[in-house]
Write an enzyme that holds these catalytic residues in place. Sequence first.
Site, mmCIF file in Angstrom:
data_model
loop_
_atom_site.group_PDB
_atom_site.id
_atom_site.type_symbol
_atom_site.label_atom_id
_atom_site.label_comp_id
_atom_site.label_asym_id
_atom_site.label_seq_id
_atom_site.Cartn_x
_atom_site.Cartn_y
_atom_site.Cartn_z
ATOM 1 N N ASN A 31 -8.467 18.942 -14.037
ATOM 2 C CA ASN A 31 -9.606 19.123 -13.137
ATOM 3 C C ASN A 31 -10.836 19.245 -14.024
ATOM 4 O OD1 ASN A 31 -11.485 19.867 -11.271
ATOM 5 N ND2 ASN A 31 -10.360 21.642 -10.481
ATOM 6 N N ARG A 58 -7.899 15.597 -10.368
ATOM 7 C CA ARG A 58 -8.583 15.955 -9.129
ATOM 8 C C ARG A 58 -9.945 15.263 -9.115
ATOM 9 N NH1 ARG A 58 -11.734 21.386 -7.626
ATOM 10 N NH2 ARG A 58 -12.006 20.934 -5.423
ATOM 11 N N HIS A 114 -11.509 20.200 0.062
ATOM 12 C CA HIS A 114 -10.334 21.096 -0.042
ATOM 13 C C HIS A 114 -9.123 20.462 0.639
ATOM 14 C CE1 HIS A 114 -13.008 24.998 -0.255
ATOM 15 N NE2 HIS A 114 -12.764 24.507 -1.470
ATOM 16 N N GLY A 127 -11.753 30.852 -0.469
ATOM 17 C CA GLY A 127 -11.822 31.179 -1.896
ATOM 18 C C GLY A 127 -13.285 31.404 -2.223
ATOM 19 N N ARG A 169 -22.473 29.759 -1.690
ATOM 20 C CA ARG A 169 -23.030 28.689 -0.841
ATOM 21 C C ARG A 169 -23.299 29.210 0.569
ATOM 22 N NH1 ARG A 169 -18.329 24.457 -1.911
ATOM 23 N NH2 ARG A 169 -17.806 25.516 -3.839
ATOM 24 N N GLY A 202 -8.290 34.663 1.235
ATOM 25 C CA GLY A 202 -7.279 34.581 2.298
ATOM 26 C C GLY A 202 -5.952 35.201 1.897
ATOM 27 N N ASN A 237 -5.521 37.533 -0.547
ATOM 28 C CA ASN A 237 -5.601 38.891 -1.106
ATOM 29 C C ASN A 237 -6.306 39.925 -0.245
ATOM 30 O OD1 ASN A 237 -4.348 38.393 -3.700
ATOM 31 N ND2 ASN A 237 -6.118 37.069 -4.092
ATOM 32 N N GLU A 284 -2.897 23.929 -5.389
ATOM 33 C CA GLU A 284 -3.473 22.590 -5.447
ATOM 34 C C GLU A 284 -2.921 21.783 -6.616
ATOM 35 O OE1 GLU A 284 -7.251 24.704 -4.694
ATOM 36 O OE2 GLU A 284 -7.934 22.800 -3.875
HETATM 37 P P1 ADP Z 1 -11.999 29.103 -6.150
HETATM 38 O O1 ADP Z 1 -12.690 28.600 -4.920
HETATM 39 O O2 ADP Z 1 -12.939 29.311 -7.304
HETATM 40 O O3 ADP Z 1 -10.710 28.408 -6.485
HETATM 41 P P2 ADP Z 1 -10.297 31.361 -5.467
HETATM 42 O O4 ADP Z 1 -9.499 30.730 -4.393
HETATM 43 O O5 ADP Z 1 -9.607 31.689 -6.752
HETATM 44 O O6 ADP Z 1 -11.636 30.597 -5.751
HETATM 45 O O7 ADP Z 1 -10.932 32.714 -4.871
HETATM 46 C C1 ADP Z 1 -11.729 33.539 -5.656
HETATM 47 C C2 ADP Z 1 -12.234 34.677 -4.784
HETATM 48 O O8 ADP Z 1 -11.121 35.373 -4.206
HETATM 49 C C3 ADP Z 1 -12.990 35.750 -5.526
HETATM 50 O O9 ADP Z 1 -14.345 35.440 -5.692
HETATM 51 C C4 ADP Z 1 -12.823 36.964 -4.610
HETATM 52 O O10 ADP Z 1 -13.843 36.979 -3.629
HETATM 53 C C5 ADP Z 1 -11.496 36.711 -3.929
HETATM 54 N N1 ADP Z 1 -10.452 37.612 -4.389
HETATM 55 C C6 ADP Z 1 -9.629 37.477 -5.434
HETATM 56 N N2 ADP Z 1 -8.798 38.540 -5.540
HETATM 57 C C7 ADP Z 1 -9.103 39.371 -4.530
HETATM 58 C C8 ADP Z 1 -8.628 40.648 -4.082
HETATM 59 N N3 ADP Z 1 -7.638 41.277 -4.709
HETATM 60 N N4 ADP Z 1 -9.215 41.192 -3.000
HETATM 61 C C9 ADP Z 1 -10.214 40.560 -2.359
HETATM 62 N N5 ADP Z 1 -10.714 39.365 -2.721
HETATM 63 C C10 ADP Z 1 -10.175 38.778 -3.789
#
Ligand code: ADP
Length: 430
Positions: A22, A103, A192, A222, A253, A344, A346, A396
């Site tokens: 990527n 990607r 996505h 994310g 964004r 989603g 976490n 992904e």
């Molecule tokens: P990307 O779009 O960069 O691939 P990710 O899917 O890895 O992003 O998501 C990153 C985001 O997930 C972080 O900015 C944060 O907001 C959220 N995140 C990660 N871990 C946790 C957690 N334990 N609790 C709440 N939010 C989390």
Amino acid sequence: MTITQPRPHSALGAHGSVLVVNSGSSSIKYQLVNPVGGEAIASGIVERIGEDVGTVKHTFAGSTTQRDEAIADHGAGLRVVLGLFEEIGPDLAAAHVVAVGHRVVHGGSDFTGPALVDDDVIARIDALAPLAPLHNPANLTGIQVARELLPDVPHVVVFDTAFFHTLPDAAATYAIDQGVATTYGVRRYGFHGTSHEYVSGKVARVLGRRIEELNQIVLHLGNGASASAVRGGVAVETSMGLTPLEGLVMGTRSGDVDPAVLIHLQRNAGMSVDDIDDLLNRRSGLKGLAGENDFREIHRLVEEGDPSAQRALDVYIHRLRKYVGAYLAILGRVDVITFTAGVGENDDVVRALALAGLEPFGIAVDPERNAGRKKEPTTISPDWTSTRVMVVPTNEELAIARQAIATIEKAGLEGTSDETDPAPAATGHA
Ligand code: ADP
């Protein structure tokens, strides 16, 4: 600096592996994936390409090796990575790399699925640069240097937009002068897609149902965030549009704004096109509302009574619920709503708030089942609901690896047709 010594990895060699790449404007993320078992054999990231000091982090067998050195360009970055594979492992020859999967963000209307890289495909991706000026040229650079350095392996491109090529015309069309729209490719493409396709497919497999039977809403939350409505495995609506800026509130964004905001700022705030691009893509969303783009920080600030953080959470949830409501109307019957990606998977607070009070629609989240982070596919709704709510971790890289394998097989090149999915067969209620 080597942190710990690597151990040999048992998964090497059995069915071959796929190197997933990527490539961004100043970074290259990579993962060596076993497309059958699904695990990452090794992974890493090259960052700050072109700056005085760049960084390469390579993870193999539980240990991470970091190199800090000037990395002039993407070619130099990939050469360092190949050197680390040789020095630290795994040995790429022993790992039997059968394909490199790249990607690519924008496939325009042209690419409706993955494609084997050749000069024609490269030219077509290049021609799409005006639609994704930050992403496609960077993706292409990665493809070109990888092809030069790994010339004996087939390279496959997998597009973020491809899964959404099925959007009905009514969902894909902006209500603007169609002469302008056609000339400049102004329509809704969606992004996505690799994640939405993987997660909606995984839901069907985990539930032991045929995907054709299921109407699904997938919420990929994310740093970037998007929602999709998927009828019988076919994408019928999604929240991102011409670019990945439309739709939900994201980390940095804005998502949806009245398009006249741009006109207003250009006319009255003296902002240039680049200023507005920067505002909406990098200084908006949670960051613009509360100064933080990570939900862990937002929650911490909310607990401290910070009104901006509370507002950021409220705006985020409000927008998300608007999309859920819209997709209920589009699908009519919704069998599964699934949360995925960093937030989603976490954030149980976001999941609970997103679907609170929807009992009259047969939708609810069980507090006990919802509690905590989810590393495996999990049902978080109570048993009585007509719509099941799930959390399914996205992957992904694995999706790209499997699409790369399918593409080279279709082209009559080497690969494996083993589609085994070793993930848990039943949903936990944990
Ligand atoms: P990307 O779009 O960069 O691939 P990710 O899917 O890895 O992003 O998501 C990153 C985001 O997930 C972080 O900015 C944060 O907001 C959220 N995140 C990660 N871990 C946790 C957690 N334990 N609790 C709440 N939010 C989390």
